[in-house]
Design a protein around this motif. Structure first.
Motif, PDB file in Angstrom:
ATOM      1  N   SER A  72      78.896 -19.697  39.641  1.00  0.00           N
ATOM      2  CA  SER A  72      77.749 -20.143  38.838  1.00  0.00           C
ATOM      3  C   SER A  72      76.609 -20.644  39.705  1.00  0.00           C
ATOM      4  O   SER A  72      75.435 -20.568  39.306  1.00  0.00           O
ATOM      5  CB  SER A  72      78.185 -21.257  37.871  1.00  0.00           C
ATOM      6  OG  SER A  72      79.208 -20.806  37.003  1.00  0.00           O
ATOM      7  N   HIS A  73      76.940 -21.184  40.872  1.00  0.00           N
ATOM      8  CA  HIS A  73      75.931 -21.738  41.778  1.00  0.00           C
ATOM      9  C   HIS A  73      76.104 -21.031  43.130  1.00  0.00           C
ATOM     10  O   HIS A  73      76.917 -21.430  43.960  1.00  0.00           O
ATOM     11  CB  HIS A  73      76.097 -23.251  41.918  1.00  0.00           C
ATOM     12  CG  HIS A  73      76.044 -23.982  40.599  1.00  0.00           C
ATOM     13  ND1 HIS A  73      74.867 -24.270  39.966  1.00  0.00           N
ATOM     14  CD2 HIS A  73      77.042 -24.448  39.803  1.00  0.00           C
ATOM     15  CE1 HIS A  73      75.121 -24.905  38.824  1.00  0.00           C
ATOM     16  NE2 HIS A  73      76.433 -25.023  38.700  1.00  0.00           N
ATOM     17  N   PHE A  74      75.306 -19.972  43.334  1.00  0.00           N
ATOM     18  CA  PHE A  74      75.498 -19.086  44.478  1.00  0.00           C
ATOM     19  C   PHE A  74      75.308 -19.801  45.816  1.00  0.00           C
ATOM     20  O   PHE A  74      75.989 -19.471  46.786  1.00  0.00           O
ATOM     21  CB  PHE A  74      74.531 -17.904  44.387  1.00  0.00           C
ATOM     22  CG  PHE A  74      74.589 -17.174  43.077  1.00  0.00           C
ATOM     23  CD1 PHE A  74      75.805 -16.850  42.504  1.00  0.00           C
ATOM     24  CD2 PHE A  74      73.429 -16.815  42.416  1.00  0.00           C
ATOM     25  CE1 PHE A  74      75.882 -16.178  41.300  1.00  0.00           C
ATOM     26  CE2 PHE A  74      73.482 -16.143  41.213  1.00  0.00           C
ATOM     27  CZ  PHE A  74      74.708 -15.829  40.645  1.00  0.00           C
ATOM     28  N   PHE A  75      74.362 -20.746  45.886  1.00  0.00           N
ATOM     29  CA  PHE A  75      74.101 -21.484  47.117  1.00  0.00           C
ATOM     30  C   PHE A  75      74.543 -22.940  47.021  1.00  0.00           C
ATOM     31  O   PHE A  75      74.165 -23.762  47.854  1.00  0.00           O
ATOM     32  CB  PHE A  75      72.614 -21.441  47.465  1.00  0.00           C
ATOM     33  CG  PHE A  75      72.107 -20.067  47.825  1.00  0.00           C
ATOM     34  CD1 PHE A  75      72.982 -19.047  48.157  1.00  0.00           C
ATOM     35  CD2 PHE A  75      70.749 -19.797  47.838  1.00  0.00           C
ATOM     36  CE1 PHE A  75      72.524 -17.782  48.484  1.00  0.00           C
ATOM     37  CE2 PHE A  75      70.273 -18.535  48.168  1.00  0.00           C
ATOM     38  CZ  PHE A  75      71.168 -17.529  48.484  1.00  0.00           C
ATOM     39  N   GLY A  76      75.316 -23.266  46.007  1.00  0.00           N
ATOM     40  CA  GLY A  76      75.747 -24.645  45.833  1.00  0.00           C
ATOM     41  C   GLY A  76      74.735 -25.467  45.064  1.00  0.00           C
ATOM     42  O   GLY A  76      73.785 -24.952  44.472  1.00  0.00           O
ATOM     43  N   VAL A  77      74.923 -26.787  45.078  1.00  0.00           N
ATOM     44  CA  VAL A  77      74.038 -27.712  44.365  1.00  0.00           C
ATOM     45  C   VAL A  77      73.598 -28.817  45.311  1.00  0.00           C
ATOM     46  O   VAL A  77      74.215 -29.071  46.348  1.00  0.00           O
ATOM     47  CB  VAL A  77      74.735 -28.320  43.129  1.00  0.00           C
ATOM     48  CG1 VAL A  77      75.044 -27.243  42.098  1.00  0.00           C
ATOM     49  CG2 VAL A  77      76.008 -29.058  43.523  1.00  0.00           C
ATOM     50  N   GLU A  78      72.513 -29.484  44.939  1.00  0.00           N
ATOM     51  CA  GLU A  78      71.980 -30.573  45.751  1.00  0.00           C
ATOM     52  C   GLU A  78      72.832 -31.833  45.598  1.00  0.00           C
ATOM     53  O   GLU A  78      73.395 -32.070  44.528  1.00  0.00           O
ATOM     54  CB  GLU A  78      70.540 -30.896  45.335  1.00  0.00           C
ATOM     55  CG  GLU A  78      69.540 -29.812  45.676  1.00  0.00           C
ATOM     56  CD  GLU A  78      68.127 -30.234  45.316  1.00  0.00           C
ATOM     57  OE1 GLU A  78      67.971 -31.199  44.550  1.00  0.00           O
ATOM     58  OE2 GLU A  78      67.184 -29.595  45.815  1.00  0.00           O
ATOM     59  N   PRO A  79      72.921 -32.640  46.645  1.00  0.00           N
ATOM     60  CA  PRO A  79      73.579 -33.945  46.501  1.00  0.00           C
ATOM     61  C   PRO A  79      72.836 -34.829  45.494  1.00  0.00           C
ATOM     62  O   PRO A  79      71.668 -34.591  45.184  1.00  0.00           O
ATOM     63  CB  PRO A  79      73.512 -34.524  47.921  1.00  0.00           C
ATOM     64  CG  PRO A  79      73.297 -33.352  48.811  1.00  0.00           C
ATOM     65  CD  PRO A  79      72.495 -32.361  48.018  1.00  0.00           C
ATOM     66  N   VAL A  80      73.506 -35.812  45.008  1.00  0.00           N
ATOM     67  CA  VAL A  80      73.001 -36.847  44.105  1.00  0.00           C
ATOM     68  C   VAL A  80      72.740 -36.305  42.696  1.00  0.00           C
ATOM     69  O   VAL A  80      73.309 -36.791  41.715  1.00  0.00           O
ATOM     70  CB  VAL A  80      71.732 -37.523  44.653  1.00  0.00           C
ATOM     71  CG1 VAL A  80      71.242 -38.619  43.687  1.00  0.00           C
ATOM     72  CG2 VAL A  80      71.980 -38.106  46.039  1.00  0.00           C
ATOM     73  N   ASN A  81      71.842 -35.295  42.558  1.00  0.00           N
ATOM     74  CA  ASN A  81      71.442 -34.857  41.229  1.00  0.00           C
ATOM     75  C   ASN A  81      72.088 -33.542  40.782  1.00  0.00           C
ATOM     76  O   ASN A  81      72.114 -33.239  39.593  1.00  0.00           O
ATOM     77  CB  ASN A  81      69.921 -34.722  41.141  1.00  0.00           C
ATOM     78  CG  ASN A  81      69.346 -33.873  42.268  1.00  0.00           C
ATOM     79  OD1 ASN A  81      69.828 -32.789  42.545  1.00  0.00           O
ATOM     80  ND2 ASN A  81      68.317 -34.380  42.932  1.00  0.00           N
ATOM     81  N   GLY A  82      72.580 -32.743  41.701  1.00  0.00           N
ATOM     82  CA  GLY A  82      73.272 -31.519  41.347  1.00  0.00           C
ATOM     83  C   GLY A  82      72.387 -30.363  40.932  1.00  0.00           C
ATOM     84  O   GLY A  82      72.849 -29.431  40.271  1.00  0.00           O
ATOM     85  N   ARG A  83      71.119 -30.371  41.312  1.00  0.00           N
ATOM     86  CA  ARG A  83      70.250 -29.239  40.971  1.00  0.00           C
ATOM     87  C   ARG A  83      70.687 -27.991  41.742  1.00  0.00           C
ATOM     88  O   ARG A  83      71.113 -28.082  42.891  1.00  0.00           O
ATOM     89  CB  ARG A  83      68.785 -29.570  41.274  1.00  0.00           C
ATOM     90  CG  ARG A  83      68.192 -30.607  40.347  1.00  0.00           C
ATOM     91  CD  ARG A  83      66.730 -30.883  40.646  1.00  0.00           C
ATOM     92  NE  ARG A  83      66.529 -31.446  41.969  1.00  0.00           N
ATOM     93  CZ  ARG A  83      65.374 -31.946  42.405  1.00  0.00           C
ATOM     94  NH1 ARG A  83      64.318 -31.958  41.603  1.00  0.00           N
ATOM     95  NH2 ARG A  83      65.269 -32.436  43.620  1.00  0.00           N
ATOM     96  N   ASP A  84      70.540 -26.837  41.096  1.00  0.00           N
ATOM     97  CA  ASP A  84      70.986 -25.579  41.683  1.00  0.00           C
ATOM     98  C   ASP A  84      70.096 -25.180  42.858  1.00  0.00           C
ATOM     99  O   ASP A  84      68.870 -25.049  42.708  1.00  0.00           O
ATOM    100  CB  ASP A  84      70.962 -24.479  40.620  1.00  0.00           C
ATOM    101  CG  ASP A  84      71.521 -23.176  41.146  1.00  0.00           C
ATOM    102  OD1 ASP A  84      72.744 -23.082  41.306  1.00  0.00           O
ATOM    103  OD2 ASP A  84      70.718 -22.256  41.409  1.00  0.00           O
ATOM    104  N   ILE A  85      70.690 -24.991  44.025  1.00  0.00           N
ATOM    105  CA  ILE A  85      69.920 -24.691  45.239  1.00  0.00           C
ATOM    106  C   ILE A  85      69.348 -23.278  45.176  1.00  0.00           C
ATOM    107  O   ILE A  85      68.224 -23.039  45.627  1.00  0.00           O
ATOM    108  CB  ILE A  85      70.802 -24.888  46.489  1.00  0.00           C
ATOM    109  CG1 ILE A  85      71.165 -26.367  46.658  1.00  0.00           C
ATOM    110  CG2 ILE A  85      70.082 -24.381  47.744  1.00  0.00           C
ATOM    111  CD1 ILE A  85      72.060 -26.653  47.847  1.00  0.00           C
ATOM    112  N   PHE A  86      70.094 -22.326  44.623  1.00  0.00           N
ATOM    113  CA  PHE A  86      69.591 -20.954  44.531  1.00  0.00           C
ATOM    114  C   PHE A  86      68.287 -20.904  43.730  1.00  0.00           C
ATOM    115  O   PHE A  86      67.308 -20.261  44.158  1.00  0.00           O
ATOM    116  CB  PHE A  86      70.639 -20.052  43.878  1.00  0.00           C
ATOM    117  CG  PHE A  86      70.144 -18.664  43.577  1.00  0.00           C
ATOM    118  CD1 PHE A  86      70.023 -17.717  44.586  1.00  0.00           C
ATOM    119  CD2 PHE A  86      69.796 -18.304  42.280  1.00  0.00           C
ATOM    120  CE1 PHE A  86      69.552 -16.439  44.310  1.00  0.00           C
ATOM    121  CE2 PHE A  86      69.326 -17.029  41.997  1.00  0.00           C
ATOM    122  CZ  PHE A  86      69.208 -16.099  43.005  1.00  0.00           C
TER     123      PHE A  86
END
Length: 333
Positions: A100-114
């Motif tokens: 679901s999250h190809f490049f992972g998520v950001e720390p703290v807030n979890g926004r999608d990096i992709f």
């Protein structure tokens, strides 16, 4: 009786062109400079690869909303359920990379990096291209004026170029953004900062183009076709923009392609320092700045935007080198 004289014939020996046309069945055709340059460029595989990546990046930036919708991700959506509450880092391996999250998520807030990488391409390419356009327009006009007219006009423009080349543009942009209003010309927030970055980066970049255009104009202004245009009564504007400018388009194109990656790096540096676009607008430099605090616990958060900048700048540089060699084979490596 004398032998009759042979009547003169009107046939002539076949020319080399006729022989080639007869042998191949096709007439010989000349090639334009653009076709010759394209033939040279096609032989440079690295330049073609860089050009393909550049085209893909442009398509990604243009189709960012479509791509993120297909991926089912919103760049501003929080996924706090994917964050470890104790360490504020993504759960799972490699920064939360999953189907679901190809490049992972950001720390703290979890926004999608992709999704944020895709939208960050819009900011980088917009600043890179538009600031290059500003620099090319100013540099071409002022450079051709300085080279053609010379005298006091050339002295003034040349001294202005020397002054701008020695001025620290990063410090100027930082100071300018600090005093800029939040709303200007119908823009607000990140829009104002984007406009300021485009104008200032372009303004400080035109001397590089101006110097090249001035030097080319100095070598072309005494050519026969310019003298012929003067003798026929052509005006100064016609000579400048109809006779001289078309003959210096090649170096202008080369410098434009080489300026774009430099402008992208400048935008990334400004966003890294906190004077680029405002959050939550996605920016690769801003993501790198946020990743500094997590490089040891979540290295993927720093690696992915860093690779995005690296691949973009490398692709533009490879393509720019290929364009330079294609348009100026005498100056090739």
């Amino acid at each position: 009786m004398t032998a009759p004289l042979h009547e003169p014939t009107t046939e002539t020996a076949p020319s080399a062109t006729d022989e080639v046309a007869t042998a191949t069945g096709q007439a010989v055709q000349g090639r334009s400079l653009s076709r010759i340059a394209w033939a040279r460029l096609k032989r440079d595989k690295l330049a073609l690869a860089g050009g393909v990546v550049v085209l893909l990046l442009i398509l990604v930036a243009i189709l960012a909303p479509v791509i993120t919708n297909l991926a089912g991700q919103d760049p501003d959506a929080y996924h706090e359920n994917l964050i470890d509450p104790l360490f504020s880092t993504p759960t799972g391996s490699l920064g939360g990379i999953s189907g679901s999250h190809f490049f992972g998520v950001e720390p703290v807030n979890g926004r999608d990096i992709f999704a944020r990488i895709v939208y960050g391409a819009q900011v980088s390419l917009l600043v890179g291209f538009l600031s290059a356009v500003v620099a090319v327009v100013l540099g071409s006009v002022l450079g051709i004026l300085a080279g053609y007219f010379g005298g006091w006009l050339d002295a003034i423009i040349s001294r202005v170029m020397d002054m701008l080349l020695s001025f620290p543009q990063l410090l100027f942009i930082i100071a300018l953004v600090a005093v800029m209003p939040n709303e200007m010309l119908g823009l607000s927030g990140s829009g104002v900062r984007l406009l300021v970055m485009i104008l200032v980066i372009g303004f400080f970049g035109w001397p590089y183009v101006g110097r090249v255009v001035r030097g080319q104009t100095l070598s072309l202004r005494e050519r026969e076709y310019v003298e012929a245009a003067r003798s026929l009564g052509a005006g100064q504007g016609y000579i400048l923009f109809k006779e001289l400018l078309p003959n210096i388009v090649a170096p202008i194109i080369v410098y434009a392609t080489m300026m774009i990656p430099t402008n992208i790096l400048t935008e990334a540096a400004l966003s890294f320092l906190g004077v680029g676009v405002k959050p939550p607008t996605a920016s690769w430099g801003q993501m790198l700045s946020s990743a500094v605090d997590y490089y040891d616990t979540d290295p993927m958060y720093m690696l992915i935007p860093g690779l995005a900048i690296f691949i973009t700048v490398l692709s533009f540089n490879l393509f720019g080198d290929g364009v330079r060699d294609a348009l100026d084979p005498k100056g090739s490596r």
